[in-house]
Motif scaffolding. Structure first.
Motif, PDB file in Angstrom:
ATOM      1  N   SER A 115       0.845  -1.194   0.000  1.00  0.00           N
ATOM      2  CA  SER A 115       0.000   0.000   0.000  1.00  0.00           C
ATOM      3  C   SER A 115       0.876   1.238   0.000  1.00  0.00           C
ATOM      4  O   SER A 115       1.777   1.369   0.816  1.00  0.00           O
ATOM      5  CB  SER A 115      -0.910   0.013   1.237  1.00  0.00           C
ATOM      6  OG  SER A 115      -1.688   1.192   1.266  1.00  0.00           O
ATOM      7  N   PRO A 118      -2.996   4.985  -1.088  1.00  0.00           N
ATOM      8  CA  PRO A 118      -4.147   4.616  -1.919  1.00  0.00           C
ATOM      9  C   PRO A 118      -4.986   5.817  -2.320  1.00  0.00           C
ATOM     10  O   PRO A 118      -5.640   5.806  -3.363  1.00  0.00           O
ATOM     11  CB  PRO A 118      -4.936   3.659  -1.011  1.00  0.00           C
ATOM     12  CG  PRO A 118      -4.434   3.907   0.380  1.00  0.00           C
ATOM     13  CD  PRO A 118      -3.009   4.311   0.222  1.00  0.00           C
ATOM     14  N   GLU A 119      -4.916   6.875  -1.523  1.00  0.00           N
ATOM     15  CA  GLU A 119      -5.654   8.097  -1.867  1.00  0.00           C
ATOM     16  C   GLU A 119      -5.165   8.687  -3.188  1.00  0.00           C
ATOM     17  O   GLU A 119      -5.948   9.285  -3.933  1.00  0.00           O
ATOM     18  CB  GLU A 119      -5.516   9.141  -0.757  1.00  0.00           C
ATOM     19  CG  GLU A 119      -6.224   8.788   0.540  1.00  0.00           C
ATOM     20  CD  GLU A 119      -5.470   7.784   1.393  1.00  0.00           C
ATOM     21  OE1 GLU A 119      -6.063   7.217   2.330  1.00  0.00           O
ATOM     22  OE2 GLU A 119      -4.265   7.560   1.124  1.00  0.00           O
ATOM     23  N   THR A 168     -12.864  -3.395  -3.329  1.00  0.00           N
ATOM     24  CA  THR A 168     -12.856  -2.402  -2.242  1.00  0.00           C
ATOM     25  C   THR A 168     -11.725  -2.677  -1.251  1.00  0.00           C
ATOM     26  O   THR A 168     -11.906  -2.691  -0.048  1.00  0.00           O
ATOM     27  CB  THR A 168     -14.215  -2.361  -1.512  1.00  0.00           C
ATOM     28  OG1 THR A 168     -14.544  -3.688  -1.042  1.00  0.00           O
ATOM     29  CG2 THR A 168     -15.310  -1.840  -2.411  1.00  0.00           C
ATOM     30  N   GLY A 169     -10.533  -2.897  -1.814  1.00  0.00           N
ATOM     31  CA  GLY A 169      -9.332  -2.943  -0.991  1.00  0.00           C
ATOM     32  C   GLY A 169      -8.965  -1.526  -0.573  1.00  0.00           C
ATOM     33  O   GLY A 169      -9.827  -0.639  -0.513  1.00  0.00           O
ATOM     34  N   ASN A 170      -7.705  -1.287  -0.307  1.00  0.00           N
ATOM     35  CA  ASN A 170      -7.294   0.031   0.184  1.00  0.00           C
ATOM     36  C   ASN A 170      -7.656   1.158  -0.774  1.00  0.00           C
ATOM     37  O   ASN A 170      -8.145   2.216  -0.364  1.00  0.00           O
ATOM     38  CB  ASN A 170      -5.782   0.040   0.439  1.00  0.00           C
ATOM     39  CG  ASN A 170      -5.388  -0.800   1.638  1.00  0.00           C
ATOM     40  OD1 ASN A 170      -6.128  -0.880   2.612  1.00  0.00           O
ATOM     41  ND2 ASN A 170      -4.234  -1.433   1.568  1.00  0.00           N
ATOM     42  N   LYS A 173     -11.551   1.397  -1.266  1.00  0.00           N
ATOM     43  CA  LYS A 173     -12.128   1.990  -0.049  1.00  0.00           C
ATOM     44  C   LYS A 173     -11.940   3.506  -0.056  1.00  0.00           C
ATOM     45  O   LYS A 173     -12.897   4.258   0.239  1.00  0.00           O
ATOM     46  CB  LYS A 173     -11.452   1.369   1.176  1.00  0.00           C
ATOM     47  CG  LYS A 173     -11.914   1.928   2.514  1.00  0.00           C
ATOM     48  CD  LYS A 173     -11.150   1.241   3.645  1.00  0.00           C
ATOM     49  CE  LYS A 173     -11.455   1.859   4.993  1.00  0.00           C
ATOM     50  NZ  LYS A 173     -10.686   1.206   6.081  1.00  0.00           N
ATOM     51  N   ALA A 174     -10.736   3.972  -0.393  1.00  0.00           N
ATOM     52  CA  ALA A 174     -10.484   5.412  -0.453  1.00  0.00           C
ATOM     53  C   ALA A 174     -11.357   6.066  -1.517  1.00  0.00           C
ATOM     54  O   ALA A 174     -11.873   7.175  -1.325  1.00  0.00           O
ATOM     55  CB  ALA A 174      -9.002   5.671  -0.745  1.00  0.00           C
ATOM     56  N   ASN A 194     -16.346  -4.902   2.864  1.00  0.00           N
ATOM     57  CA  ASN A 194     -15.729  -4.091   3.907  1.00  0.00           C
ATOM     58  C   ASN A 194     -16.815  -3.546   4.827  1.00  0.00           C
ATOM     59  O   ASN A 194     -17.695  -2.804   4.398  1.00  0.00           O
ATOM     60  CB  ASN A 194     -14.948  -2.940   3.261  1.00  0.00           C
ATOM     61  CG  ASN A 194     -14.183  -2.110   4.268  1.00  0.00           C
ATOM     62  OD1 ASN A 194     -14.779  -1.367   5.035  1.00  0.00           O
ATOM     63  ND2 ASN A 194     -12.875  -2.227   4.251  1.00  0.00           N
TER      64      ASN A 194
END
Length: 346
Positions: A115, A118-119, A168-170, A173-174, A194
């Motif tokens: 990671s 991720p944003e 919807t991993g890192n 999700k972001a 999640n």
């Protein structure tokens, strides 16, 4: 041809033993951040990618550091092993370009950066959406030419639009959290829902149900055998006519030929790509004075409703810092005999 540069050691936490590391597919920004966060290792930079033709360059090194388009198949691994390479470190999350099982058989650990901001990638996906929708790239060029017309620039409100998030991993999700700020209705597909996103109002369903009726589909899943060409002629038929498709994950999630047909028919209304199935032959290089031989990407570029960036979603200062620091932490863990928490496994 390799370019050699002395390492600039700025970190006082020098490990007891150091490694000679060959870093492939490098550019000025790679050198800048790797020199800055080096923990005492000897670094040699190669502009060339690592593949069967360049594996011989690894002789005399202890480890190799690679990126998304380097190829480390069985033949390359055998060459690395013969040259005494003890470690492979990826400065990225995905490792579909490495034969991990063959590396394990040769006792060469493969470490990755699971990671890194991720944003950064999630924000780039939103940038593609906003640009395609509101056509700001076209407006910019028009105004520079003195054209202040609004003709053909109409977009749509993102508020209350249905967005399908595949994975919807890192990063996914972001991305969902960004969508919430725009007031979107979010449907997601992931084998492991999640709970935090569910509490925020994200609805999970099957892939088919998630794709149907979505105004925007954004891909945030890894490239696996089960996800290769996830978007193809059949799944495109599930799309709402005129929907937008965004891919900032891996190029091979999409069957490019099928997507071109959907664009031509109008079934697909917009396409935003930061990755491309054959990108290893194109991305990160300047071909502005050449005739591009890839007919699929030249066809994509010709569409007015297609926006392509060359794998720059990760490219922020914060992400580059995280990539460098995690990569050196992985190397130091190997050198010091610590647990390899970021080891790639299959």
């Amino acid at each position: 041809m390799a370019s050699h540069h002395p390492s600039l050691i700025t970190n006082s936490a020098i490990p007891q033993a150091t490694m000679k590391i060959a870093i492939f597919s490098t550019y000025q920004y790679d050198e800048q951040f790797f020199n800055r966060f080096n923990t005492g290792h000897t670094l040699t930079y190669f502009v060339l990618p690592l593949n069967e033709q360049t594996a011989s360059l690894t002789k005399g090194f202890d480890a190799v550091c690679i990126f998304v388009n380097d190829i480390v198949n069985t033949a390359v691994l055998n060459a690395l092993h013969a040259n005494g390479i003890k470690l492979i470190v990826l400065r990225c999350a995905g490792f579909n370009n490495v034969d991990v099982k063959a590396a394990d058989d040769l006792n060469i650990p493969v470490l990755r950066v699971p990671s890194y901001s991720p944003e950064a990638i999630a924000e780039h996906a939103m940038a593609l959406i906003l640009t395609l929708n509101r056509k700001t790239h076209k407006a910019y060029n028009r105004v520079r030419e003195g054209n202040f017309s609004l003709e053909k620039l109409m977009g749509f409100n993102l508020h209350n639009r249905k967005v399908a998030v595949i994975g919807t991993g890192n990063i996914g999700k972001a991305f969902c959290k960004i969508l919430k700020g725009f007031g979107c209705r979010i449907n997601a597909y992931d084998l492991y829902p999640n709970q935090e996103l569910i509490s925020l109002g994200v609805t999970y369903d099957t892939l088919e149900a998630t794709l149907q009726d979505a105004d925007i589909i954004s891909l945030h899943c890894p490239l696996l055998d089960s996800t290769r060409h996830l978007i193809n002629e059949q799944t495109l038929k599930l799309f709402k006519r005129g929907a937008m498709l965004i891919n900032t994950s891996r190029g091979a999630l999409i069957n490019t030929a099928d997507v071109i047909k959907a664009l031509k028919s109008g079934q697909l209304g917009y396409l935003g790509l930061d990755v491309y199935e054959q990108e290893s032959k194109l991305f990160f290089r300047d071909y502005s004075e050449d005739v591009i031989q890839d007919d699929l990407i030249t066809r994509l570029i010709s569409f007015p409703n297609v926006l392509i960036t060359s794998h720059q979603g990760f490219f922020t200062a914060e992400a580059m810092e995280q990539i460098a620091t995690t990569t050196f932490a992985n190397i130091d863990a190997f050198v010091e005999g610590k647990a390899l928490v970021n080891r790639a496994t299959i």
